[in-house]
Design a protein around this motif. Structure first.
Motif, PDB file in Angstrom:
ATOM      1  N   GLY A 113      -9.222  -3.157   1.886  1.00 13.00           N
ATOM      2  CA  GLY A 113      -9.612  -2.093   0.969  1.00 13.00           C
ATOM      3  C   GLY A 113     -10.150  -0.827   1.576  1.00 13.00           C
ATOM      4  N   ALA A 114     -10.235  -0.729   2.889  1.00  8.72           N
ATOM      5  CA  ALA A 114     -10.823   0.452   3.517  1.00  8.72           C
ATOM      6  C   ALA A 114      -9.897   1.656   3.442  1.00  8.72           C
ATOM      7  CB  ALA A 114     -11.157   0.160   4.976  1.00  8.72           C
ATOM      8  N   LEU A 115     -10.493   2.844   3.366  1.00  5.23           N
ATOM      9  CA  LEU A 115      -9.758   4.082   3.552  1.00  5.23           C
ATOM     10  C   LEU A 115      -9.490   4.257   5.038  1.00  5.23           C
ATOM     11  CD1 LEU A 115     -11.030   4.593   0.674  1.00  5.23           C
ATOM     12  CD2 LEU A 115     -11.245   6.991   1.362  1.00  5.23           C
ATOM     13  N   LEU A 116      -8.282   4.687   5.382  1.00  2.56           N
ATOM     14  CA  LEU A 116      -7.954   5.018   6.760  1.00  2.56           C
ATOM     15  C   LEU A 116      -7.861   6.538   6.859  1.00  2.56           C
ATOM     16  CD1 LEU A 116      -5.194   2.409   7.747  1.00  2.56           C
ATOM     17  CD2 LEU A 116      -7.686   2.244   8.008  1.00  2.56           C
ATOM     18  N   CYS A 117      -8.712   7.124   7.693  1.00  2.00           N
ATOM     19  CA  CYS A 117      -8.788   8.582   7.800  1.00  2.00           C
ATOM     20  C   CYS A 117      -8.620   9.012   9.252  1.00  2.00           C
ATOM     21  CB  CYS A 117     -10.143   9.085   7.303  1.00  2.00           C
ATOM     22  SG  CYS A 117     -10.621   8.491   5.666  1.00  2.00           S
ATOM     23  N   SER A 118      -7.955  10.142   9.434  1.00  2.00           N
ATOM     24  CA  SER A 118      -7.826  10.701  10.772  1.00  2.00           C
ATOM     25  C   SER A 118      -8.252  12.155  10.754  1.00  2.00           C
ATOM     26  CB  SER A 118      -6.389  10.595  11.294  1.00  2.00           C
ATOM     27  OG  SER A 118      -5.517  11.427  10.555  1.00  2.00           O
ATOM     28  N   ALA A 119      -8.885  12.565  11.833  1.00  2.00           N
ATOM     29  CA  ALA A 119      -9.192  13.975  12.054  1.00  2.00           C
ATOM     30  C   ALA A 119      -8.258  14.483  13.132  1.00  2.00           C
ATOM     31  CB  ALA A 119     -10.654  14.144  12.486  1.00  2.00           C
ATOM     32  N   CYS A 120      -7.543  15.554  12.819  1.00  2.00           N
ATOM     33  CA  CYS A 120      -6.700  16.199  13.810  1.00  2.00           C
ATOM     34  C   CYS A 120      -5.651  15.227  14.367  1.00  2.00           C
ATOM     35  CB  CYS A 120      -7.592  16.763  14.911  1.00  2.00           C
ATOM     36  SG  CYS A 120      -6.778  17.747  16.168  1.00  2.00           S
ATOM     37  N   SER A 121      -5.695  14.956  15.650  1.00  2.00           N
ATOM     38  CA  SER A 121      -4.693  14.114  16.306  1.00  2.00           C
ATOM     39  C   SER A 121      -5.022  12.623  16.244  1.00  2.00           C
ATOM     40  CB  SER A 121      -4.539  14.539  17.769  1.00  2.00           C
ATOM     41  OG  SER A 121      -5.807  14.648  18.393  1.00  2.00           O
ATOM     42  N   GLY A 122      -6.094  12.257  15.569  1.00  2.69           N
ATOM     43  CA  GLY A 122      -6.416  10.837  15.415  1.00  2.69           C
ATOM     44  C   GLY A 122      -5.332  10.048  14.718  1.00  2.69           C
ATOM     45  N   LEU A 123      -4.418  10.758  14.058  1.00  2.00           N
ATOM     46  CA  LEU A 123      -3.312  10.093  13.367  1.00  2.00           C
ATOM     47  C   LEU A 123      -2.423   9.319  14.329  1.00  2.00           C
ATOM     48  CD1 LEU A 123      -1.795   9.614  10.711  1.00  2.00           C
ATOM     49  CD2 LEU A 123      -0.543  11.745  11.119  1.00  2.00           C
ATOM     50  N   PHE A 124      -2.373   9.715  15.600  1.00  2.00           N
ATOM     51  CA  PHE A 124      -1.547   8.980  16.557  1.00  2.00           C
ATOM     52  C   PHE A 124      -1.939   7.507  16.600  1.00  2.00           C
ATOM     53  CE2 PHE A 124      -0.519  13.210  18.061  1.00  2.00           C
ATOM     54  CZ  PHE A 124       0.765  13.082  18.573  1.00  2.00           C
ATOM     55  N   LEU A 125      -3.224   7.230  16.614  1.00  2.00           N
ATOM     56  CA  LEU A 125      -3.676   5.833  16.631  1.00  2.00           C
ATOM     57  C   LEU A 125      -3.403   5.157  15.300  1.00  2.00           C
ATOM     58  CD1 LEU A 125      -5.110   3.558  18.179  1.00  2.00           C
ATOM     59  CD2 LEU A 125      -7.268   4.394  17.208  1.00  2.00           C
ATOM     60  N   LEU A 126      -3.730   5.828  14.198  1.00  2.00           N
ATOM     61  CA  LEU A 126      -3.522   5.220  12.881  1.00  2.00           C
ATOM     62  C   LEU A 126      -2.049   4.937  12.612  1.00  2.00           C
ATOM     63  CD1 LEU A 126      -5.944   7.124  10.476  1.00  2.00           C
ATOM     64  CD2 LEU A 126      -6.171   4.808  11.376  1.00  2.00           C
ATOM     65  N   ALA A 127      -1.157   5.796  13.095  1.00  2.00           N
ATOM     66  CA  ALA A 127       0.272   5.624  12.818  1.00  2.00           C
ATOM     67  C   ALA A 127       0.812   4.331  13.413  1.00  2.00           C
ATOM     68  CB  ALA A 127       1.057   6.821  13.346  1.00  2.00           C
ATOM     69  N   GLU A 128       0.152   3.820  14.448  1.00  2.00           N
ATOM     70  CA  GLU A 128       0.612   2.569  15.058  1.00  2.00           C
ATOM     71  C   GLU A 128       0.461   1.382  14.111  1.00  2.00           C
ATOM     72  OE1 GLU A 128       0.162   1.485  19.132  1.00  2.00           O
ATOM     73  OE2 GLU A 128      -0.786   3.394  19.618  1.00  2.00           O
ATOM     74  N   THR A 129      -0.364   1.517  13.088  1.00  2.00           N
ATOM     75  CA  THR A 129      -0.524   0.418  12.135  1.00  2.00           C
ATOM     76  C   THR A 129       0.686   0.250  11.239  1.00  2.00           C
ATOM     77  OG1 THR A 129      -1.513   1.810  10.408  1.00  2.00           O
ATOM     78  CG2 THR A 129      -3.010   0.869  12.061  1.00  2.00           C
ATOM     79  N   GLY A 130       1.520   1.282  11.129  1.00  2.00           N
ATOM     80  CA  GLY A 130       2.659   1.253  10.203  1.00  2.00           C
ATOM     81  C   GLY A 130       2.275   1.580   8.780  1.00  2.00           C
ATOM     82  N   ARG A 131       0.987   1.762   8.508  1.00  2.00           N
ATOM     83  CA  ARG A 131       0.537   2.016   7.128  1.00  2.00           C
ATOM     84  C   ARG A 131       0.909   3.409   6.635  1.00  2.00           C
ATOM     85  NH1 ARG A 131      -2.267  -2.817   5.827  1.00  2.00           N
ATOM     86  NH2 ARG A 131      -1.754  -4.092   7.659  1.00  2.00           N
ATOM     87  N   PHE A 132       1.240   4.301   7.566  1.00  2.00           N
ATOM     88  CA  PHE A 132       1.580   5.669   7.186  1.00  2.00           C
ATOM     89  C   PHE A 132       3.093   5.905   7.130  1.00  2.00           C
ATOM     90  CE2 PHE A 132      -2.781   5.994   8.315  1.00  2.00           C
ATOM     91  CZ  PHE A 132      -3.296   7.080   7.618  1.00  2.00           C
ATOM     92  N   ASP A 133       3.870   4.880   7.380  1.00  2.00           N
ATOM     93  CA  ASP A 133       5.326   5.030   7.329  1.00  2.00           C
ATOM     94  C   ASP A 133       5.756   5.487   5.943  1.00  2.00           C
ATOM     95  OD1 ASP A 133       5.184   4.062   9.861  1.00  2.00           O
ATOM     96  OD2 ASP A 133       6.388   2.267   9.513  1.00  2.00           O
TER      97      ASP A 133
END
Length: 340
Positions: A113-133
């Motif tokens: 249930g957590a929100l996944l948030c990125s600041a600036c280029s932090g999306l590179f790490l989050l994108a590895e989860t596949g949740r942003f596909d």
């Protein structure tokens, strides 16, 4: 949410993280105890922010400055908000798979249930989860091409300040570096109310980037396409963008027929020749607005437009600001100028 149950925020620290973003987010979201009393502020701090990582203790970040990781991710079984701060990419790009344990934890937190948030280029790490596909997102415009190459399945709009997506609006990304201000203010407004967000913005002199990031982006046409005829035209027009008949001149320098040139130019650069020239001219206008005293009408003529009204409309469309507003925003103030 009751004061006895503050919202838990996990701020992720990895060696590639940028200290200014991480510490800024930490300080602002933990600042409620020092805010001056004001109507509408919560009685107790609404957030509990912790720096989390693979293990506790000191961790040297990208700039060489250490931070103290307060909790290991193995000890965090639930959190409400996860924020990945800006990360610094090296010459080899983003190292996929290096942080597989943290990526797995991020996925688990999202499932719970957590929100996944990125600041600036932090999306590179989050994108590895596949949740942003397949989910709209934003990333620092300076890293946009690298991100698209690494994660083509994630649609990004680098000119946007903040993008909220997901079925629960649980995927939150912010753009260029200082838009972490917008991210933090959005999270505060969402969970503690608009009045609280306004009080925080006022105390820290934070500003929403409501005009978007287009004014900050410097246009650089693609040159890695391998089409020598198009490259020749690009090289010439870069030095003569104000010429009266730019398309005819570009065609002449390419050695192609007009129809063939237009087709190959769009394939190579992603823009029509006219749109490409417009962007070059607007970039030159931006520099003149920043660095000279010339009037908007004079600048319009100098970059190739005889009709100032058309120039003003085009400038606003491409940058999000009127020429005068752009000059006010980006010109170096008098007190910062060197004395003659």
């Amino acid at each position: 949410m009751p004061a006895s149950q503050p919202i838990h925020v996990s701020l992720v620290a990895i060696p590639e993280a940028v200290v200014s973003t991480l510490s800024g987010i930490f300080d602002v979201m933990n600042a409620f105890a020092i805010l001056p009393e004001s109507d509408g502020l919560p009685a107790a701090p609404p957030f509990k922010v912790e720096i989390v990582g693979l293990s506790t203790g000191p961790l040297e970040l990208a700039s060489g400055v250490p931070v103290s990781v307060q909790r290991a991710i193995a000890d965090v079984s639930h959190t409400d908000i996860v924020i990945v701060p800006s990360v610094l990419l090296g010459g080899q790009g983003w190292p996929k798979g290096r942080h597989h344990q943290i990526v797995a934890w991020l996925g688990a937190m999202h499932e719970r249930g957590a929100l996944l948030c990125s600041a600036c280029s932090g999306l590179f790490l989050l994108a590895e989860t596949g949740r942003f596909d397949g989910m709209p997102a934003t990333v620092h415009f300076g890293y946009a091409d690298a991100f698209r190459a690494a994660f083509p399945q994630v649609p990004i709009a680098e000119e946007k300040v903040l993008v909220v997506s997901g079925s629960r609006e649980e995927l939150v990304t912010s753009g260029a570096s200082m838009t972490w201000h917008d991210l933090v203010l959005y999270l505060i407004a969402r969970h503690a109310g608009a009045t609280t967000a306004q009080a925080v913005a006022r105390f820290f002199a934070l500003q929403w980037h409501q005009e978007g990031l287009a004014p900050f982006i410097v246009f650089a046409g693609r040159t890695d396409h391998g089409d020598s005829a198009v490259a020749a035209a690009q090289a010439w027009i870069a030095r003569h963008a104000a010429v009266a008949e730019p398309l005819a001149e570009m065609v002449r320098h390419s050695g192609l027929s007009e129809r063939t040139f237009k087709r190959r130019f769009r394939i190579a650069t992603g823009l029509s020749p006219v749109a490409y020239v417009q962007r070059l001219r607007i970039e030159e206008a931006k520099r003149r607005l920043e660095r000279t005293e010339a009037s908007v009408d004079e600048i319009s003529w100098l970059v190739g437009y005889e009709e100032p009204a058309f120039f003003r409309r085009l400038f606003r469309r491409l940058t999000g600001l009127a020429p005068g507003a752009y000059r006010k925003r980006f010109r170096i103030p008098d007190f910062a100028r060197g004395r003659s």
